[in-house]
Design a protein around this motif. Structure first.
Motif, short mmCIF file in Angstrom:
data_model
loop_
_atom_site.label_atom_id
_atom_site.label_comp_id
_atom_site.label_asym_id
_atom_site.label_seq_id
_atom_site.Cartn_x
_atom_site.Cartn_y
_atom_site.Cartn_z
N ILE A 91 34.22 23.71 53.78
CA ILE A 91 35.21 24.51 53.06
C ILE A 91 35.19 24.14 51.58
O ILE A 91 35.28 22.97 51.23
N LEU A 92 35.10 25.16 50.73
CA LEU A 92 35.13 24.99 49.28
C LEU A 92 36.53 25.27 48.77
O LEU A 92 37.12 26.29 49.12
N ILE A 93 37.06 24.35 47.95
CA ILE A 93 38.36 24.57 47.32
C ILE A 93 38.16 24.45 45.81
O ILE A 93 37.90 23.36 45.30
N SER A 94 38.25 25.59 45.12
CA SER A 94 38.20 25.54 43.66
C SER A 94 39.60 25.19 43.18
O SER A 94 40.59 25.71 43.70
N GLY A 95 39.70 24.29 42.23
CA GLY A 95 41.01 23.81 41.80
C GLY A 95 41.59 22.79 42.77
O GLY A 95 42.80 22.58 42.82
N GLY A 96 40.73 22.15 43.54
CA GLY A 96 41.17 21.21 44.57
C GLY A 96 41.77 19.92 44.06
O GLY A 96 42.37 19.17 44.82
N ALA A 97 41.65 19.64 42.77
CA ALA A 97 42.25 18.42 42.21
C ALA A 97 43.63 18.70 41.63
O ALA A 97 44.29 17.80 41.12
N GLY A 98 44.09 19.93 41.72
CA GLY A 98 45.43 20.28 41.25
C GLY A 98 46.47 19.96 42.31
O GLY A 98 46.16 19.48 43.41
N PHE A 99 47.73 20.28 42.01
CA PHE A 99 48.83 19.94 42.91
C PHE A 99 48.70 20.65 44.26
O PHE A 99 48.65 20.01 45.32
N VAL A 100 48.57 21.97 44.25
CA VAL A 100 48.47 22.74 45.50
C VAL A 100 47.14 22.45 46.19
O VAL A 100 47.09 22.20 47.40
N GLY A 101 46.05 22.47 45.43
CA GLY A 101 44.73 22.24 45.99
C GLY A 101 44.58 20.89 46.67
O GLY A 101 43.99 20.79 47.74
N SER A 102 45.14 19.84 46.07
CA SER A 102 45.00 18.50 46.65
C SER A 102 45.75 18.39 47.98
O SER A 102 45.31 17.68 48.88
N HIS A 103 46.85 19.10 48.12
CA HIS A 103 47.56 19.09 49.40
C HIS A 103 46.79 19.86 50.47
O HIS A 103 46.79 19.47 51.65
#
Length: 175
Positions: A91-103
């Motif tokens: 699974i790819l998460i762009s913006g994964g180091a942000g608040f929502v993405g990290s959760h």
């Protein structure tokens, strides 16, 4: 004829228990089958005892592959499930180091999936995901989503967007 072969080996000064194939010394297992030298080398390494340091390393790798590491931002351990390869998704998460993405990363990692995060760290922070950096099912790529990237994944969650007016007004063309 076996007796003749044994006598010939004794006369030549060779050990009668040694086998030769194509003029090269061969190893014979208990059943009488010939084993090539590469197999013997492999067998010998597997039979050697593992040192204490190697054993600790292997145990640590198993532990690290089954959980997150406590950090200042995330001071608790999150266990990861072990799921079959057929069920595990990449699974790819762009913006994964942000608040929502990290959760979302935390949730998917605990479910046992393989997670790839791409983030340019414009508003995201490495500290939000640093507890997964050691894990074999996690990878982080510092990358701007406005540039092409080729990855093979099963699912994509696109969360790359500055979430506050000051951030997206700072660079309106890219946001």
């Amino acid at each position: 004829s076996d007796l003749v072969g044994e006598l010939e080996k004794m006369e030549s000064g060779l050990d009668p228990d040694e086998e030769f194939v194509d003029g090269k010394k061969a190893v014979v297992d208990d059943s009488g089958a010939t084993i090539d030298q590469h197999s013997v080398v492999g067998l010998k390494t597997h039979q050697e005892p593992v040192s204490e340091a190697e054993q600790r390393f292997l145990e640590n790798q198993q532990i690290l592959a089954s959980q997150s590491v406590p950090t200042g931002t995330t001071p608790y351990v999150m266990k990861t499930r072990k799921i079959p390869d057929a069920q595990r998704m990449k699974i790819l998460i762009s913006g994964g180091a942000g608040f929502v993405g990290s959760h979302l990363v935390d949730k998917l990692m605990m479910e046992g999936h393989e997670v790839v995060v791409i983030d340019n760290m414009f508003t995201g922070s490495k500290k939000n995901i640093e507890h997964w950096l050691h894990h074999p099912n996690f990878s982080l790529r510092i990358h701007d989503v406005t540039e092409p990237i080729m990855l093979e994944v099963d699912q994509i969650y696109h969360l790359a967007c500055p979430a506050s007016p000051p951030h997206y007004q700072y660079n309106p063309v890219k946001t």
